[in-house]
Design a protein around this motif. Structure first.
Motif, short mmCIF file in Angstrom:
data_model
loop_
_atom_site.label_atom_id
_atom_site.label_comp_id
_atom_site.label_asym_id
_atom_site.label_seq_id
_atom_site.Cartn_x
_atom_site.Cartn_y
_atom_site.Cartn_z
N ALA A 3 -11.06 -2.13 -7.18
CA ALA A 3 -11.23 -0.76 -7.66
C ALA A 3 -12.50 -0.65 -8.50
N ASP A 61 -3.50 -6.18 -8.75
CA ASP A 61 -3.37 -4.72 -8.74
C ASP A 61 -4.75 -4.09 -8.62
N GLU A 62 -5.09 -3.65 -7.42
CA GLU A 62 -6.36 -3.01 -7.10
C GLU A 62 -7.56 -3.85 -7.56
N ASN A 78 -1.06 7.66 -3.65
CA ASN A 78 -0.90 7.73 -5.11
C ASN A 78 0.51 8.20 -5.45
N THR A 116 2.77 0.27 -8.36
CA THR A 116 2.67 -0.40 -9.67
C THR A 116 4.05 -0.56 -10.30
N GLN A 136 -4.46 -2.83 -12.76
CA GLN A 136 -5.37 -1.82 -12.23
C GLN A 136 -6.42 -1.47 -13.27
N ILE A 158 0.83 -1.20 0.00
CA ILE A 158 0.00 0.00 0.00
C ILE A 158 0.87 1.25 0.00
N LYS A 199 -17.41 -5.93 -3.82
CA LYS A 199 -16.22 -5.97 -2.97
C LYS A 199 -16.29 -7.14 -2.00
N GLU A 214 -3.84 -2.31 -3.09
CA GLU A 214 -5.25 -1.94 -2.95
C GLU A 214 -5.37 -0.64 -2.16
N HIS A 215 -6.29 0.22 -2.62
CA HIS A 215 -6.56 1.47 -1.91
C HIS A 215 -7.68 1.31 -0.89
N ASP A 216 -8.41 0.20 -0.95
CA ASP A 216 -9.45 -0.06 0.03
C ASP A 216 -8.79 -0.60 1.30
#
Length: 276
Positions: free
Chosen positions: A194, A190-191, A52, A57, A99, A49, A201, A223-225
């Motif tokens: 998303a 990758d994510e 941005n 990546t 992603q 994680i 989810k 993952e951004h979650d």
């Protein structure tokens, strides 16, 4: 970031599936990744994680051979793979999703998976042109295996449809099925959630947790979650501007001042916003 800290039960082994040792990469004068290290155990489920632009990546691109590191090394099991072409790394047992979903939109769902399964084909061009018994047997086996994968991911009923016609969540599942068709030892996601809604989810979370048991695969995910990451990952590595600023379990990560600052600016801001 979420306050959930209930990590999944440890199911990994003591053997290493994927290891990065001090890998670095620069683009011109910009240090994109600086001395990144990671050890992913067999059947491990770990997260990568960071904010941005942190370099996540880029790390995946280094691990899969899209980029060659300026220094350091990457090992897949006992095999050193840095410097190999992406196709060779895939053959060695490393698969990924993206992603931005990359499917063959005009091909059928089945053909998307069958094409990926061809990584393990032994018949070669000559036998395929002559349609030898070995080639035909492999084709039948790949179709059967592809349908099994689609069934496991709950989209076998879509096998004959064009990939681009699938709903977004099912396209994500198809991309995972295609990666699994290469028979990987390590799967990079990758994510994976998303753009998904809450129900999608929830389904994807259960799927990710089940993959390593069904396929004996180690998983590393970006993952951004944060709720998902903190809930299912046994170990988490945090990047910021290409540098690893923390690594450990969910509780350790959420309490790390450097992580809080990277995401929320300052520890004072984090306290005001309720921390991670």
């Amino acid at each position: 970031m979420s306050t959930a800290v209930a990590a999944a039960p440890a199911k990994s082994t003591n053997r290493t599936a994927l290891e990065a040792r001090g890998i670095s990469l620069s683009f011109g004068g910009l240090k994109a990744v600086d001395k990144f290290s990671l050890s992913l155990p067999e059947k491990g489920l770990c997260g990568l994680i960071g904010p941005n632009g942190a370099g996540k990546t880029t790390v995946f691109n280094l691990l899969t051979g899209v980029y060659k590191p300026d220094s350091g090394e990457i090992r897949l099991g006992d095999q050193r793979v840095d410097g190999l072409k992406p196709s060779a790394i895939a053959s060695a047992g490393l698969a990924r999703t993206f992603q931005n979903i990359r499917l063959f939109g005009s091909l059928s769902v089945l053909d998307n998976v069958r094409t990926a399964a061809g990584v393990r084909a032994r018949s070669g061009l000559f036998r395929s042109l002559l349609r030898t018994p070995l080639f035909l047997a492999e084709e039948d086996a790949m179709i059967e295996r592809s349908l099994e994968l689609l069934d496991m991911l709950g989209i076998a009923n879509r096998a004959g449809e064009q990939a681009k016609s699938l709903p977004y969540g099912e396209q994500r599942k198809l991309e995972i099925a295609r990666a699994l068709a290469t028979e990987p030892k390590v799967l990079l996601l990758d994510e994976p959630v998303a753009g998904m809604n809450t129900n999608e989810k929830r389904e994807m979370r259960a799927l990710i947790q089940s993959l390593r048991d069904q396929f004996d695969v180690a998983i590393l995910l970006i993952e951004h979650d944060m709720g998902l990451v903190m809930d299912i990952c046994e170990n988490i590595t945090v990047l910021d501007h290409g540098v690893t600023i923390a690594a450990g379990n969910a509780t350790k990560i959420q309490e790390d001042p450097k992580v809080i600052e990277a995401y929320l600016g300052t520890t004072e801001d984090a306290a005001a916003d309720g921390a991670i």
